[in-house]
Write an enzyme that holds these catalytic residues in place. Sequence first.
Site, mmCIF file in Angstrom:
data_model
loop_
_atom_site.group_PDB
_atom_site.id
_atom_site.type_symbol
_atom_site.label_atom_id
_atom_site.label_comp_id
_atom_site.label_asym_id
_atom_site.label_seq_id
_atom_site.Cartn_x
_atom_site.Cartn_y
_atom_site.Cartn_z
ATOM 1 N N LYS A 45 -7.382 -22.697 69.200
ATOM 2 C CA LYS A 45 -8.061 -23.037 68.274
ATOM 3 C C LYS A 45 -7.776 -24.718 68.253
ATOM 4 O O LYS A 45 -7.811 -25.553 67.096
ATOM 5 C CB LYS A 45 -7.581 -22.534 66.807
ATOM 6 C CG LYS A 45 -8.058 -21.357 66.632
ATOM 7 C CD LYS A 45 -8.121 -20.861 64.953
ATOM 8 C CE LYS A 45 -6.922 -20.757 64.458
ATOM 9 N NZ LYS A 45 -6.924 -20.361 63.280
ATOM 10 N N LYS A 47 -4.907 -25.997 67.607
ATOM 11 C CA LYS A 47 -3.973 -26.042 66.333
ATOM 12 C C LYS A 47 -2.396 -26.071 66.765
ATOM 13 O O LYS A 47 -1.900 -25.035 67.485
ATOM 14 C CB LYS A 47 -4.176 -25.097 65.194
ATOM 15 C CG LYS A 47 -5.181 -25.639 64.456
ATOM 16 C CD LYS A 47 -5.260 -24.624 63.205
ATOM 17 C CE LYS A 47 -5.777 -25.432 61.847
ATOM 18 N NZ LYS A 47 -5.765 -24.694 60.651
HETATM 19 N N1 C2G Z 1 -7.654 -23.176 52.619
HETATM 20 C C1 C2G Z 1 -7.941 -23.463 51.277
HETATM 21 N N2 C2G Z 1 -7.913 -24.663 50.858
HETATM 22 C C2 C2G Z 1 -6.991 -25.545 51.935
HETATM 23 C C3 C2G Z 1 -6.654 -25.204 52.798
HETATM 24 C C4 C2G Z 1 -6.834 -24.105 53.390
HETATM 25 O O1 C2G Z 1 -8.823 -22.655 50.798
HETATM 26 N N3 C2G Z 1 -6.631 -26.786 51.064
HETATM 27 C C5 C2G Z 1 -8.072 -21.765 53.241
HETATM 28 C C6 C2G Z 1 -8.842 -21.915 54.556
HETATM 29 O O2 C2G Z 1 -10.285 -21.938 54.142
HETATM 30 C C7 C2G Z 1 -8.617 -20.772 55.426
HETATM 31 C C8 C2G Z 1 -7.199 -20.256 54.670
HETATM 32 O O3 C2G Z 1 -6.923 -21.066 53.610
HETATM 33 O O4 C2G Z 1 -9.557 -19.674 54.365
HETATM 34 C C9 C2G Z 1 -6.321 -20.593 55.890
HETATM 35 O O5 C2G Z 1 -6.398 -22.139 56.360
HETATM 36 P P1 C2G Z 1 -6.058 -22.035 57.960
HETATM 37 O O6 C2G Z 1 -4.733 -21.841 58.346
HETATM 38 O O7 C2G Z 1 -6.514 -23.753 58.045
HETATM 39 O O8 C2G Z 1 -7.114 -21.420 58.500
HETATM 40 P P2 C2G Z 1 -8.182 -21.798 59.829
HETATM 41 O O9 C2G Z 1 -7.221 -22.629 60.919
HETATM 42 O O10 C2G Z 1 -9.303 -22.439 59.535
HETATM 43 O O11 C2G Z 1 -8.434 -20.169 60.480
HETATM 44 O O12 C2G Z 1 -10.617 -16.730 62.723
HETATM 45 C C10 C2G Z 1 -10.808 -17.607 61.609
HETATM 46 C C11 C2G Z 1 -9.571 -18.723 61.836
HETATM 47 O O13 C2G Z 1 -8.508 -18.197 62.173
HETATM 48 C C12 C2G Z 1 -9.648 -19.595 60.561
#
Ligand code: C2G
Length: 131
Positions: A45, A47
Site C-alpha cells: 500500500k 504505507k
Molecule cells: N479514518 C477516518 N478518519 C480519519 C482517518 C482514518 O475515518 N481522519 C478511517 C479510514 O477511512 C479507514 C480507517 O479509519 O476506514 C483506517 O484508516 P487507515 O489506517 O488509513 O486505513 P487505510 O490505509 O485506508 O486501509 O483494504 C483497505 C485498506 O487496508 C484501508
Amino acid sequence: MLKRVITYGTYDVLHYGHINLLKRAKALGDYLIVALSSDEFNEIKNKKSYYNYDQRKLLLESLRYVDLVIPENNWEQKIDDIKKYQADIFVMGDDWKGKFDFLKDYCEVVYLPRTPNVSSTQTKQYLKSSF
Ligand code: C2G
C-alpha cells in the site's frame, strides 16, 4: 441474531479519527472484526507504519469497540474474510466510497464520513517538527 461488522485498515499511530470510525462501525452491529494491514501489506500500500503489526494489533485489541483483530495480507482477501467470518456489514471511511461496492453481493457495504483534520501522517509530521 448476532450482527457481525468487518473493517480494514493500517491503524498506525492510533488517533480519535480511527476511534470514531471503530465506534460507529461497532454501533452498526454486535461484533466488530478489524482486518489489520500487515507490515508486508503496508509496503504494497506504500504505507510505512511507525508501529509494527504486533504493536498496532495490541492497541486495537485494547479498545472496547473491537472484538477481533485479523491480519490483512492482500487486496484480494475481503470476499473470503466476509464468508469465513460471516460478516453482515462491511464498513470503511468514505475516502474509500465506491471502491468496495463489489462486496454488496456478499454483505451490506457502509462508507462512514471520515473525521476531519486528523491523520497519522499529520501527527507524525507535527512530532517531527516539534523536536
Ligand atoms: N479514518 C477516518 N478518519 C480519519 C482517518 C482514518 O475515518 N481522519 C478511517 C479510514 O477511512 C479507514 C480507517 O479509519 O476506514 C483506517 O484508516 P487507515 O489506517 O488509513 O486505513 P487505510 O490505509 O485506508 O486501509 O483494504 C483497505 C485498506 O487496508 C484501508
